[in-house]
Design an enzyme around this catalytic site. Structure first.
Site, PDB file in Angstrom:
ATOM      1  N   SER A 186       0.869  -1.356  -0.152  1.00  0.00           N
ATOM      2  CA  SER A 186       0.056  -0.057   0.085  1.00  0.00           C
ATOM      3  C   SER A 186       0.903   1.249  -0.243  1.00  0.00           C
ATOM      4  CB  SER A 186      -0.886  -0.039   1.190  1.00  0.00           C
ATOM      5  OG  SER A 186      -1.671   1.278   1.457  1.00  0.00           O
ATOM      6  N   TYR A 195      -3.206   0.331  10.650  1.00  0.00           N
ATOM      7  CA  TYR A 195      -3.146   0.004   9.378  1.00  0.00           C
ATOM      8  C   TYR A 195      -1.679   0.299   8.831  1.00  0.00           C
ATOM      9  CZ  TYR A 195      -4.153  -0.384   4.437  1.00  0.00           C
ATOM     10  OH  TYR A 195      -4.389  -0.627   3.406  1.00  0.00           O
TER      11      TYR A 195
END
Ligand code: NAD
Length: 264
Positions: free
Chosen positions: A145, A158
């Protein structure tokens, strides 16, 4: 690349029922692969079979379970006779809840759930696939990501999970060379229903339901738009293709609209 990049090969994608994983499944099938898909629900499994018939082998399970990962790998090898490419991709999101707004016990519970899916799930899939991948001199393409490199695209849990996976890519690329190449795609903001944590009461919350999400991403990235899952699929094909990326391992390929040059 000439011809179909994955002709005659077999792949396994976790979390491939929806979103980025589903776009990878569709693209891999178009490139000639047969694809096992670890999904959460019978509905996702039915959708995949309706779209691709016997070119896909859905397995319903949970990436936090060793047995489910093993079952997915075994299914691919039994159905398709081989495994060339593993795409660990299933993930959950923390919806950027500020650190200070969470109590210690909340952080403890949410850490356990999020890291179990986003990090342990990837390690278990890789371990389960090791022998068949080695036999084919295959490769792993993880979904990382922009949160593997930058702050602000998620909350601390996250961002921690996606930074941790940089280490996973590097260490496995180091240990598994020369038989297995280990690479990753690092998408930026993408229109998907990426879901939240049961431990935060956010299981039903979806990324694409956040008011103004597309405008926010469009404003942040130099290329000026929110990407769709399909926008990343060719990056996975490139890294999965033996001929196109034979000399590439430990590569993390950003597909993020140019975040690195967004300026101050
Ligand atoms: P998505 O919700 O469409 O896909 C995630 C998939 O993972 C879903 O199919 C879900 O059912 C599955 N999943 C979740 N928990 C699971 C579990 N315990 N066991 C098995 N499957 C499980 O969302 P997406 O955005 O396509 O997410 C795919 C990956 O892309 C994730 O790793 C996410 O972190 C990453 N990512 C997403 C974005 C974005 O903006 N959407 C950006 C960068 C990276």
């Amino acid at each position: 690349m000439t011809g179909r990049a994955l002709e005659g090969e077999a792949a396994l994608v976790t979390g491939g029922g929806k979103g980025i994983g589903r776009a990878v499944v569709d693209r891999f099938v178009a490139e000639g692969a047969q694809v096992g898909v670890l999904v959460r629900s019978a509905a996702d499994a039915d959708d995949l079979v309706a779209a691709h018939g016997d070119r896909v082998a859905p397995v319903i399970g949970d990436v936090r379970s060793w047995d489910d990962n093993l079952r997915a790998v075994t299914t691919v090898v039994e159905r398709f006779g081989r495994l060339d490419v593993l795409v660990p991709n299933a993930g959950v999101y923390d919806f950027s809840v500020p650190f200070e707004d969470q109590t210690g016990p909340e952080i403890a519970a949410r850490f356990d759930e999020l890291i179990a899916v986003n990090v342990k799930g990837y390690l278990l899939a890789a371990r389960a696939a090791l022998e068949p991948l080695r036999a084919m001199r295959g490769s792993i393409v993880f979904t990382l990501s922009s949160s593997s490199f930058y702050a602000g695209g998620g909350g601390v849990l996250y961002v921690t999970s996606k930074h941790a996976l940089v280490g996973t890519v590097r260490q496995l690329a180091f240990e598994l060379a020369p038989e297995i190449r280990v690479n990753a795609v690092a998408p930026g903001g993408t229109r998907t229903g990426l879901g939240g944590l049961a431990s935060a009461g956010a299981e039903a919350t979806r990324l694409d339901a956040i008011e103004g999400f597309d405008r926010m991403v469009a404003k942040t990235v130099p290329l000026g738009f929110l990407s769709e899952p399909e926008d990343h699929a060719d990056a996975y094909v490139l890294l999965a293709s033996r001929s196109a990326s034979r000399f590439m391992t430990a590569v993390i390929l950003p597909s993020d609209g140019g975040l690195e040059v967004r300026g101050g």
